[in-house]
Structures are given as C-alpha cells and as structure tokens.
Design an enzyme around this catalytic site. Structure first.
Site, PDB file in Angstrom:
ATOM      1  CG  HIS A   1      -0.314   0.116   2.532  1.00 54.92           C
ATOM      2  ND1 HIS A   1       0.002  -0.990   3.293  1.00 54.92           N
ATOM      3  CD2 HIS A   1       0.086   1.193   3.270  1.00 54.92           C
ATOM      4  CE1 HIS A   1       0.560  -0.603   4.427  1.00 54.92           C
ATOM      5  NE2 HIS A   1       0.620   0.718   4.433  1.00 54.92           N
TER       6      HIS A   1
ATOM      7  CD  GLU B   1       3.591  -0.201   7.231  1.00 52.89           C
ATOM      8  OE1 GLU B   1       3.036  -0.862   8.121  1.00 52.89           O
ATOM      9  OE2 GLU B   1       2.969   0.601   6.491  1.00 52.89           O
TER      10      GLU B   1
ATOM     11  CG  HIS C   1       3.741   4.772   5.055  1.00 51.17           C
ATOM     12  ND1 HIS C   1       2.714   5.377   5.750  1.00 51.17           N
ATOM     13  CD2 HIS C   1       3.343   3.483   4.870  1.00 51.17           C
ATOM     14  CE1 HIS C   1       1.752   4.512   5.985  1.00 51.17           C
ATOM     15  NE2 HIS C   1       2.096   3.337   5.447  1.00 51.17           N
TER      16      HIS C   1
END
Length: 138
Positions: free
Chosen positions: A7, A131, A80
């Site tokens: 994502h 991440e 992110h």
C-alpha cells in the site's frame, strides 16, 4: 528481500473527505471501514485497488505522529510506501547491517493488516518513509 507493494500511506486531516476523493473523483468502489489503531495514534481506512491499496491515515489523539506531518502538509499527502517481505526480522537485520535506521525500538509491532511491521527512516530511503511488513496471509 523486497516484495510486493502492499500500500501507499496517505496522511489526511479527514478520512471522510479523502474517501470522497477516491470514491467520487477516482471511482473507487471497494472502501473499507475506518478503524482505530490507538497504539500507533492513527485512524485507518483502506481503499482497495486492483493491484494494491491506499491506506488513509488520520491522527488519533493528541500524541499521534501524524500531527507533525500534517503541520508541514496541512492538506495531507503521501506519508509512506509499504512493501511486503517474507521475514520481517531478517528484513530488519538486513536494513541495519546496510546502515539504515529502523525507527522506534526496531522491534516489529503489529500493523493495520494484523502482521508485524517496521519503518525505515526516510534519510536512508531516498527521502521516502518505508514500511516493511510481513507477508499477510491472503
């Protein structure tokens, strides 16, 4: 080590207003419910795409780390990117061995998908907060 793009995290002052953008302007039809992750200081909502997701994140509480981002970017924006990895501990150790800074204590915490995650400092990742998350069970 790097796997599938899971994502892109988008910080927003209002998940509801952001949902309207993805639904009304871009035609998104698969939008999850907003839920709280108080231990991370955020509200989260996923917009499902054919090949990935958008993670909308809104501050939850006064200590939310998203407040600082929104102070610099009042309208919100890309926060992110998240990549899946087969082994979160091996990924963390590899990042550290290569000189990258793993944020926080470095111990993985449970992320919005219910699997362990770590974050790598933007200064080590070309200016992008990254991440890394353990591959979710699909």
């Amino acid at each position: 080590m790097i796997g599938r793009l899971n994502h892109v995290g988008i910080a927003t002052p209002s998940i509801e207003k952001s949902i309207a953008v993805y639904r009304d302007l871009l035609g998104a039809t698969r939008i999850g419910e907003r839920f709280a992750l108080p231990e991370q200081g955020v509200w989260v909502c996923f917009v499902d795409l054919p090949n990935s997701q958008i993670e909308l994140i809104e501050p939850y509480g006064d200590a939310s780390p998203i407040h600082g981002f929104l102070a610099k970017n009042p309208a919100g924006g890309q926060h992110h990117v998240c990549f899946e990895v087969p082994d979160i501990i091996a990924a963390r150790d590899a990042m550290r061995a290569k000189g990258a800074t793993v944020l926080g204590t470095g111990e993985p915490r449970i992320g919005a998908h219910g699997v362990p995650v770590i974050f790598v400092h933007p200064r080590d990742m070309g200016g992008v907060l990254v991440e890394l998350m353990a591959e979710p069970v699909h």
